[in-house]
Scaffold this motif. Structure first.
Motif, PDB file in Angstrom:
ATOM      1  N   HIS A 173      31.242  46.701  36.605  1.00  0.00           N
ATOM      2  CA  HIS A 173      31.241  46.777  37.838  1.00  0.00           C
ATOM      3  C   HIS A 173      31.313  48.708  37.830  1.00  0.00           C
ATOM      4  O   HIS A 173      30.766  49.181  38.535  1.00  0.00           O
ATOM      5  CB  HIS A 173      32.854  46.352  38.206  1.00  0.00           C
ATOM      6  CG  HIS A 173      32.570  47.484  39.501  1.00  0.00           C
ATOM      7  ND1 HIS A 173      32.082  46.854  40.770  1.00  0.00           N
ATOM      8  CD2 HIS A 173      33.421  48.290  40.352  1.00  0.00           C
ATOM      9  CE1 HIS A 173      32.732  47.422  41.682  1.00  0.00           C
ATOM     10  NE2 HIS A 173      33.634  48.049  41.352  1.00  0.00           N
ATOM     11  N   ARG A 174      32.118  48.867  37.105  1.00  0.00           N
ATOM     12  CA  ARG A 174      31.821  50.753  36.761  1.00  0.00           C
ATOM     13  C   ARG A 174      30.133  51.151  36.349  1.00  0.00           C
ATOM     14  O   ARG A 174      29.922  52.027  37.134  1.00  0.00           O
ATOM     15  CB  ARG A 174      32.808  50.853  35.060  1.00  0.00           C
ATOM     16  CG  ARG A 174      32.661  52.127  34.473  1.00  0.00           C
ATOM     17  CD  ARG A 174      33.054  53.479  35.497  1.00  0.00           C
ATOM     18  NE  ARG A 174      32.875  54.359  35.569  1.00  0.00           N
ATOM     19  CZ  ARG A 174      34.127  55.257  34.515  1.00  0.00           C
ATOM     20  NH1 ARG A 174      35.023  54.871  34.530  1.00  0.00           N
ATOM     21  NH2 ARG A 174      33.336  56.408  34.354  1.00  0.00           N
ATOM     22  N   GLU A 218      28.102  45.417  43.512  1.00  0.00           N
ATOM     23  CA  GLU A 218      29.322  44.971  42.726  1.00  0.00           C
ATOM     24  C   GLU A 218      29.602  43.674  42.076  1.00  0.00           C
ATOM     25  O   GLU A 218      28.334  42.974  42.538  1.00  0.00           O
ATOM     26  CB  GLU A 218      30.358  45.443  44.399  1.00  0.00           C
ATOM     27  CG  GLU A 218      30.014  46.042  45.707  1.00  0.00           C
ATOM     28  CD  GLU A 218      31.276  46.623  45.963  1.00  0.00           C
ATOM     29  OE1 GLU A 218      31.917  45.139  46.265  1.00  0.00           O
ATOM     30  OE2 GLU A 218      31.155  47.705  46.823  1.00  0.00           O
ATOM     31  N   VAL A 219      30.215  44.125  41.044  1.00  0.00           N
ATOM     32  CA  VAL A 219      30.678  42.606  40.185  1.00  0.00           C
ATOM     33  C   VAL A 219      32.206  42.181  40.649  1.00  0.00           C
ATOM     34  O   VAL A 219      33.100  43.276  40.929  1.00  0.00           O
ATOM     35  CB  VAL A 219      30.862  43.026  38.489  1.00  0.00           C
ATOM     36  CG1 VAL A 219      31.106  42.258  38.135  1.00  0.00           C
ATOM     37  CG2 VAL A 219      29.433  43.945  38.484  1.00  0.00           C
ATOM     38  N   ASP A 220      31.969  41.351  40.597  1.00  0.00           N
ATOM     39  CA  ASP A 220      33.619  40.413  41.209  1.00  0.00           C
ATOM     40  C   ASP A 220      34.368  40.523  40.374  1.00  0.00           C
ATOM     41  O   ASP A 220      33.978  39.479  38.714  1.00  0.00           O
ATOM     42  CB  ASP A 220      32.868  39.106  41.403  1.00  0.00           C
ATOM     43  CG  ASP A 220      34.685  37.810  41.972  1.00  0.00           C
ATOM     44  OD1 ASP A 220      35.869  38.656  41.369  1.00  0.00           O
ATOM     45  OD2 ASP A 220      34.390  36.907  42.547  1.00  0.00           O
ATOM     46  N   CYS A 221      35.368  41.099  39.915  1.00  0.00           N
ATOM     47  CA  CYS A 221      36.363  41.093  39.212  1.00  0.00           C
ATOM     48  C   CYS A 221      37.788  40.678  39.445  1.00  0.00           C
ATOM     49  O   CYS A 221      38.441  40.812  38.515  1.00  0.00           O
ATOM     50  CB  CYS A 221      36.358  42.872  38.798  1.00  0.00           C
ATOM     51  SG  CYS A 221      35.634  44.038  38.156  1.00  0.00           S
ATOM     52  N   GLY A 222      37.891  39.375  40.505  1.00  0.00           N
ATOM     53  CA  GLY A 222      38.934  38.375  40.178  1.00  0.00           C
ATOM     54  C   GLY A 222      38.844  37.327  38.899  1.00  0.00           C
ATOM     55  O   GLY A 222      38.151  37.412  38.455  1.00  0.00           O
ATOM     56  N   PHE A 223      39.647  36.696  39.380  1.00  0.00           N
ATOM     57  CA  PHE A 223      40.005  35.661  38.937  1.00  0.00           C
ATOM     58  C   PHE A 223      39.660  34.776  38.906  1.00  0.00           C
ATOM     59  O   PHE A 223      40.571  33.523  38.871  1.00  0.00           O
ATOM     60  CB  PHE A 223      41.452  35.523  37.937  1.00  0.00           C
ATOM     61  CG  PHE A 223      41.486  37.175  37.296  1.00  0.00           C
ATOM     62  CD1 PHE A 223      41.000  37.305  35.712  1.00  0.00           C
ATOM     63  CD2 PHE A 223      42.074  38.347  37.803  1.00  0.00           C
ATOM     64  CE1 PHE A 223      41.560  37.998  34.831  1.00  0.00           C
ATOM     65  CE2 PHE A 223      42.428  39.312  37.065  1.00  0.00           C
ATOM     66  CZ  PHE A 223      42.474  39.353  35.818  1.00  0.00           C
ATOM     67  N   ILE A 250      27.173  39.596  31.859  1.00  0.00           N
ATOM     68  CA  ILE A 250      27.636  41.175  33.522  1.00  0.00           C
ATOM     69  C   ILE A 250      29.616  39.670  33.078  1.00  0.00           C
ATOM     70  O   ILE A 250      30.396  40.336  33.574  1.00  0.00           O
ATOM     71  CB  ILE A 250      27.215  40.097  34.625  1.00  0.00           C
ATOM     72  CG1 ILE A 250      25.913  40.860  35.191  1.00  0.00           C
ATOM     73  CG2 ILE A 250      28.109  40.888  35.947  1.00  0.00           C
ATOM     74  CD1 ILE A 250      26.190  42.233  34.011  1.00  0.00           C
ATOM     75  N   TRP A 251      29.545  38.861  33.166  1.00  0.00           N
ATOM     76  CA  TRP A 251      30.782  37.679  33.022  1.00  0.00           C
ATOM     77  C   TRP A 251      31.903  38.284  31.594  1.00  0.00           C
ATOM     78  O   TRP A 251      32.285  38.055  31.949  1.00  0.00           O
ATOM     79  CB  TRP A 251      30.205  36.265  32.620  1.00  0.00           C
ATOM     80  CG  TRP A 251      31.461  35.199  32.136  1.00  0.00           C
ATOM     81  CD1 TRP A 251      32.679  34.913  33.307  1.00  0.00           C
ATOM     82  CD2 TRP A 251      31.627  34.766  31.330  1.00  0.00           C
ATOM     83  NE1 TRP A 251      33.136  34.038  32.912  1.00  0.00           N
ATOM     84  CE2 TRP A 251      32.829  33.858  31.467  1.00  0.00           C
ATOM     85  CE3 TRP A 251      30.799  35.124  29.940  1.00  0.00           C
ATOM     86  CZ2 TRP A 251      33.588  32.990  30.590  1.00  0.00           C
ATOM     87  CZ3 TRP A 251      31.723  34.497  28.836  1.00  0.00           C
ATOM     88  CH2 TRP A 251      32.739  33.499  29.364  1.00  0.00           C
TER      89      TRP A 251
END
Length: 321
Positions: free
Chosen positions: A176-177, A262-267, A168-169
């Motif tokens: 996330h999509r 959900e998946v964390d797409c932040g930085f 996932i990382w």
């Protein structure tokens, strides 16, 4: 059962591919490859060699994404899988026996799905870049997908970072999509469960003694076993991808619970984390209102001895019982 594998071999991918390729009740339509544990050129060559090992020259294979959808992958997983993805022993496997399909991974996926006379199970066991691209480019094929059984994520802390599991990382936006998009039914097999399914030295000896194919797969494990000696604290091996493949091949061998994911797409430090909302549905509705939540079946438990025996039996050539 009709099935397609999307993979980035990887030692645990090798076990998963063998599990599907050697199961008489699986119609393996194709294999597509993606960057991940090592670069795409290596994952593709490894997948070709593994299919040759399993004597599955009938299975088409195509190369897919070389990088994530948006941001570069910071590093590979050579620390676990060795420089070539197979503990430096890819050369011990047979040479590829079939050329790559010229259409590429998404093209092959679309062609196979369109031609299928029943819904197909997709089993992505690497980064989800190819699957996200397929869903974006071929929305008309969603009904041809029975479910997507994904090895990835972690609910209680990761392996690549404190928060995130490697697959996932490697491409959080793609993950996330697929997981939160609600376009196809998904089963997520997270690291929390796959670690519990780790096999010991006795299991590995049984594999090595099962015959030439088992011995060849066992020969790919030294770097992987050494990594997990530190990760587990005892001499064993975690067959992450083979656990997901077991659920794909025998639906229900894992127990699942439905959660919005959900998946964390932040930085920040949480990038790539899988966030499963484990609140009771009644509480979610009370707090969040009537906002519809896309639910994913998350694997949370299994009969560990049964799971380990099933994987070994299929790989060792037991076939259908």
């Amino acid at each position: 059962m009709k099935l397609i594998i999307d993979t980035d071999p990887g030692v645990d991918d090798a076990f998963a591919i063998a599990l599907a390729a050697l199961s008489d009740d699986v119609d393996l339509l194709g294999v597509t490859t993606v960057f991940g544990n090592v670069p795409l050129s290596a994952t593709t060559r490894n997948a070709q060699r593994l299919l040759a090992l399993c004597k599955r020259t009938d299975v088409p294979i195509a190369a897919g994404a070389q990088r994530p959808l948006v941001h570069p992958q910071p590093h590979r997983a050579r620390y676990a899988h060795g420089a070539d993805g197979l503990s430096g022993r890819a050369g011990t496997l047979p040479e590829p026996a079939r050329d790559l399909e010229p259409t590429g991974a998404v093209g092959l996926l679309a062609t196979l799905l369109a031609a299928a006379d029943e819904p197909v199970t997709l089993v992505p066991i690497g980064p989800l870049t190819n699957i996200a691209t397929l869903l974006a480019a071929h929305s008309e094929l969603r009904e041809k997908i029975a479910r997507v059984v994904i090895m990835g994520g972690a609910l209680a802390g990761g392996n690549t970072t404190a928060a995130a599991e490697f697959n996932i990382w490697s491409d959080p936006e793609a993950a996330h999509r697929v997981l939160a998009g609600g376009e196809v039914p998904c089963v997520l097999v997270p690291m929390d469960l796959t670690y519990r399914c780790a096999v010991d030295e006795e299991w590995l000896r049984g594999l090595a003694e099962s015959g030439p194919l088992g011995a060849a797969l066992h020969g790919l494990t030294p770097d992987y076993v050494e990594y997990y000696r530190h990760a587990l604290g005892w001499p064993g091996l975690v067959l992450h991808d083979a656990v997901a493949m077991a659920e794909a091949v025998r639906p229900g061998i894992l127990r699942t619970e439905a959660y919005p994911v959900e998946v964390d797409c932040g930085f920040g430090p949480g990038r790539g984390a899988t966030l499963a909302d484990q609140r009771r549905p009644e509480l979610r509705e009370r707090v969040d209102g009537e906002r519809a939540a896309v639910e994913v079946e998350v694997a949370v438990d299994t009969d560990l001895d049964e799971l380990r025996a099933f994987v070994l039996d299929r790989i060792a050539g037991g076939g259908v019982r």
